[in-house]
Design a protein around this motif. Sequence first.
Motif, PDB file in Angstrom:
ATOM      1  N   TRP A 197     -12.228 -27.966 -24.818  1.00 11.12           N
ATOM      2  CA  TRP A 197     -11.815 -26.964 -25.488  1.00 11.12           C
ATOM      3  C   TRP A 197     -12.756 -26.008 -26.440  1.00 11.12           C
ATOM      4  O   TRP A 197     -12.426 -24.684 -26.399  1.00 11.12           O
ATOM      5  CB  TRP A 197     -10.598 -27.374 -26.335  1.00 11.12           C
ATOM      6  CG  TRP A 197     -11.098 -28.223 -27.553  1.00 11.12           C
ATOM      7  CD1 TRP A 197     -10.922 -29.536 -27.574  1.00 11.12           C
ATOM      8  CD2 TRP A 197     -11.414 -27.677 -28.899  1.00 11.12           C
ATOM      9  NE1 TRP A 197     -11.504 -29.733 -28.713  1.00 11.12           N
ATOM     10  CE2 TRP A 197     -11.646 -28.740 -29.559  1.00 11.12           C
ATOM     11  CE3 TRP A 197     -11.759 -26.331 -29.424  1.00 11.12           C
ATOM     12  CZ2 TRP A 197     -12.086 -28.901 -31.013  1.00 11.12           C
ATOM     13  CZ3 TRP A 197     -12.031 -26.200 -30.726  1.00 11.12           C
ATOM     14  CH2 TRP A 197     -12.329 -27.328 -31.506  1.00 11.12           C
ATOM     15  N   ASN A 198     -13.979 -26.531 -26.745  1.00 10.20           N
ATOM     16  CA  ASN A 198     -14.927 -25.870 -27.683  1.00 10.20           C
ATOM     17  C   ASN A 198     -15.556 -24.579 -26.957  1.00 10.20           C
ATOM     18  O   ASN A 198     -16.129 -23.838 -27.493  1.00 10.20           O
ATOM     19  CB  ASN A 198     -15.514 -26.768 -28.499  1.00 10.20           C
ATOM     20  CG  ASN A 198     -16.352 -27.537 -27.778  1.00 10.20           C
ATOM     21  OD1 ASN A 198     -16.700 -27.503 -26.397  1.00 10.20           O
ATOM     22  ND2 ASN A 198     -16.394 -28.808 -28.188  1.00 10.20           N
ATOM     23  N   ILE A 199     -15.732 -24.750 -25.614  1.00 11.33           N
ATOM     24  CA  ILE A 199     -16.368 -23.805 -24.589  1.00 11.33           C
ATOM     25  C   ILE A 199     -15.390 -22.411 -24.675  1.00 11.33           C
ATOM     26  O   ILE A 199     -16.147 -21.459 -24.197  1.00 11.33           O
ATOM     27  CB  ILE A 199     -16.537 -24.039 -23.317  1.00 11.33           C
ATOM     28  CG1 ILE A 199     -15.555 -24.489 -22.436  1.00 11.33           C
ATOM     29  CG2 ILE A 199     -17.670 -25.180 -23.247  1.00 11.33           C
ATOM     30  CD1 ILE A 199     -15.757 -24.660 -20.966  1.00 11.33           C
ATOM     31  N   SER A 200     -14.287 -22.490 -25.143  1.00 13.83           N
ATOM     32  CA  SER A 200     -13.338 -21.259 -25.134  1.00 13.83           C
ATOM     33  C   SER A 200     -14.219 -20.265 -26.028  1.00 13.83           C
ATOM     34  O   SER A 200     -13.918 -19.133 -25.717  1.00 13.83           O
ATOM     35  CB  SER A 200     -12.260 -21.735 -25.888  1.00 13.83           C
ATOM     36  OG  SER A 200     -11.890 -22.249 -27.046  1.00 13.83           O
ATOM     37  N   PHE A 201     -14.902 -20.586 -27.132  1.00 10.40           N
ATOM     38  CA  PHE A 201     -15.478 -19.706 -27.792  1.00 10.40           C
ATOM     39  C   PHE A 201     -16.806 -18.975 -27.133  1.00 10.40           C
ATOM     40  O   PHE A 201     -16.745 -17.686 -27.542  1.00 10.40           O
ATOM     41  CB  PHE A 201     -16.280 -20.170 -29.224  1.00 10.40           C
ATOM     42  CG  PHE A 201     -15.143 -20.772 -30.016  1.00 10.40           C
ATOM     43  CD1 PHE A 201     -14.180 -19.964 -30.822  1.00 10.40           C
ATOM     44  CD2 PHE A 201     -15.014 -22.110 -30.217  1.00 10.40           C
ATOM     45  CE1 PHE A 201     -13.306 -20.443 -31.650  1.00 10.40           C
ATOM     46  CE2 PHE A 201     -14.042 -22.767 -31.113  1.00 10.40           C
ATOM     47  CZ  PHE A 201     -13.331 -21.825 -31.937  1.00 10.40           C
ATOM     48  N   ILE A 202     -17.338 -19.550 -26.222  1.00  9.94           N
ATOM     49  CA  ILE A 202     -18.248 -18.666 -25.281  1.00  9.94           C
ATOM     50  C   ILE A 202     -17.636 -17.729 -24.423  1.00  9.94           C
ATOM     51  O   ILE A 202     -18.080 -16.664 -24.311  1.00  9.94           O
ATOM     52  CB  ILE A 202     -18.986 -19.863 -24.512  1.00  9.94           C
ATOM     53  CG1 ILE A 202     -19.816 -20.978 -25.425  1.00  9.94           C
ATOM     54  CG2 ILE A 202     -20.161 -19.021 -23.534  1.00  9.94           C
ATOM     55  CD1 ILE A 202     -20.468 -22.220 -24.710  1.00  9.94           C
ATOM     56  N   LEU A 203     -16.434 -18.192 -23.955  1.00  7.80           N
ATOM     57  CA  LEU A 203     -15.780 -16.983 -23.041  1.00  7.80           C
ATOM     58  C   LEU A 203     -15.236 -15.702 -23.967  1.00  7.80           C
ATOM     59  O   LEU A 203     -15.414 -14.659 -23.555  1.00  7.80           O
ATOM     60  CB  LEU A 203     -14.398 -17.739 -22.487  1.00  7.80           C
ATOM     61  CG  LEU A 203     -13.498 -16.780 -21.735  1.00  7.80           C
ATOM     62  CD1 LEU A 203     -14.145 -16.203 -20.447  1.00  7.80           C
ATOM     63  CD2 LEU A 203     -12.147 -17.547 -21.283  1.00  7.80           C
ATOM     64  N   TYR A 204     -14.779 -16.100 -25.113  1.00 11.31           N
ATOM     65  CA  TYR A 204     -14.309 -15.068 -26.119  1.00 11.31           C
ATOM     66  C   TYR A 204     -15.558 -14.156 -26.387  1.00 11.31           C
ATOM     67  O   TYR A 204     -15.308 -13.110 -26.527  1.00 11.31           O
ATOM     68  CB  TYR A 204     -13.811 -15.610 -27.227  1.00 11.31           C
ATOM     69  CG  TYR A 204     -12.754 -14.741 -27.979  1.00 11.31           C
ATOM     70  CD1 TYR A 204     -11.795 -13.928 -27.537  1.00 11.31           C
ATOM     71  CD2 TYR A 204     -12.953 -14.680 -29.435  1.00 11.31           C
ATOM     72  CE1 TYR A 204     -11.356 -13.029 -28.597  1.00 11.31           C
ATOM     73  CE2 TYR A 204     -12.260 -13.947 -30.357  1.00 11.31           C
ATOM     74  CZ  TYR A 204     -11.377 -13.123 -29.689  1.00 11.31           C
ATOM     75  OH  TYR A 204     -10.727 -12.431 -30.451  1.00 11.31           O
ATOM     76  N   LEU A 205     -16.620 -14.793 -26.561  1.00  7.77           N
ATOM     77  CA  LEU A 205     -17.998 -14.057 -26.865  1.00  7.77           C
ATOM     78  C   LEU A 205     -18.235 -13.192 -25.753  1.00  7.77           C
ATOM     79  O   LEU A 205     -18.592 -11.848 -26.073  1.00  7.77           O
ATOM     80  CB  LEU A 205     -18.953 -14.825 -27.372  1.00  7.77           C
ATOM     81  CG  LEU A 205     -20.526 -14.312 -27.612  1.00  7.77           C
ATOM     82  CD1 LEU A 205     -21.150 -15.404 -28.626  1.00  7.77           C
ATOM     83  CD2 LEU A 205     -21.342 -14.209 -26.689  1.00  7.77           C
TER      84      LEU A 205
END
Length: 410
Positions: free
Chosen positions: A167-175
Amino acid sequence: MNIKGSNISFSIFFIGLLPFIMVMGNSLFIPLVPSIQKTFQLTTVESGWFLTSFSVPAAFFVLIGGVVSDHFGRKRICAIGLILIIGGCILSTISLFYVSASWNFLIAGRVIQGVGAGIVSPLAMAFIAELYDGKERLKAFGTIEVYNGVGKLISPILGGFMLLLSWNISFILYLAIALLALAGIFISIRKESITNSSLSLKQLIRSQNQMWQEHWRWLLPITYGGGVGMFLLFGYLFYLSYVSEQASPFPSEWNGVIIAFPLIGLTVCSYVTGRFLKNTTDMYKRMMLYGVMLMVAGTLGLFARESFSFIVLAMFFFAAGLGIFLPAANAALAAIVSKETRGAVFASYSMIRFLGVAFGPVLFGIWMTNMEQLIFNAFFFISGLALFMAMSWHCFPIGHDCDHEKMSHI
């Protein structure tokens, strides 16, 4: 300066990414909340703050972003907001790998993301009000709500897929999406298209007060409806994420798709309403009335909560009604505001909407202990919108026309 020709679709894509980014800041993480709760050993109310830590600063900085963009230019302020989102995503991602007190730094990153998203969110409607006229403006407002709807639609689906990875790779997508919007705004919008306001803060406040005195019969149902509609929508989605986890016949990886289903109604109805909306008082009123009726029906449909399918269907009707209401409300608001106060007015409106987004998950997390009370609370809020419309409008376009009335004397 208006955009014409092939540049319309090119520009509206990147303008539409601004509300898309705001929506994604919460919707992407809704299916992930149960997993985040387990990872950090949180209560249901505490896990709701993972969403609220983004939405509360976003809601308050919406107003700041709109006001300062009137004075310093939409494009410049938009760039600052997107850079803050990028920085917040980097902080949240790094905190998960290198910081022992990861929860506190994760929340700090979410707050920064919310500040940036709040700054850029109201600029989409301000951009459209300045760059488009006539029918193209109505279509553009409908398209913006489509981006809102698409963001709500695909974000939980993406969040569901994140469960298969981490779930923490969601921040990379948002970026990555924030970077795309930053590049696109600089490429597609010319600097000379932006008009800065010369009004002082005192003049701005006076202008806003005068507008409320003249147009309160429109502004009251528009602002209340936008705020309550988003409050209930995100509360319902938060509730649905837990119902899907407990009662869905599908694997947990499909929870994002289930949560996205009601948002299909929002997206489709926003698109259709934007395409067929006409610049008349009657049309604004009719679409808002139809939207409220569907929202009431969807809320009452939750009484059949013994069936998981009926819960999803009820939320579909509510979201569809909101998809009809919002484009009509946006277009009516654009017809009222003056050029000098567009940024501030749309910012105030957006702030109210996103305060609803912010507090929906938290309050629904509390109300979920008593489902009957939750439904009655939701019905109380949405019936208040119908009451405000009845109180504000002297004429309803049911069986006859009201278009002879001026917008300031409805």
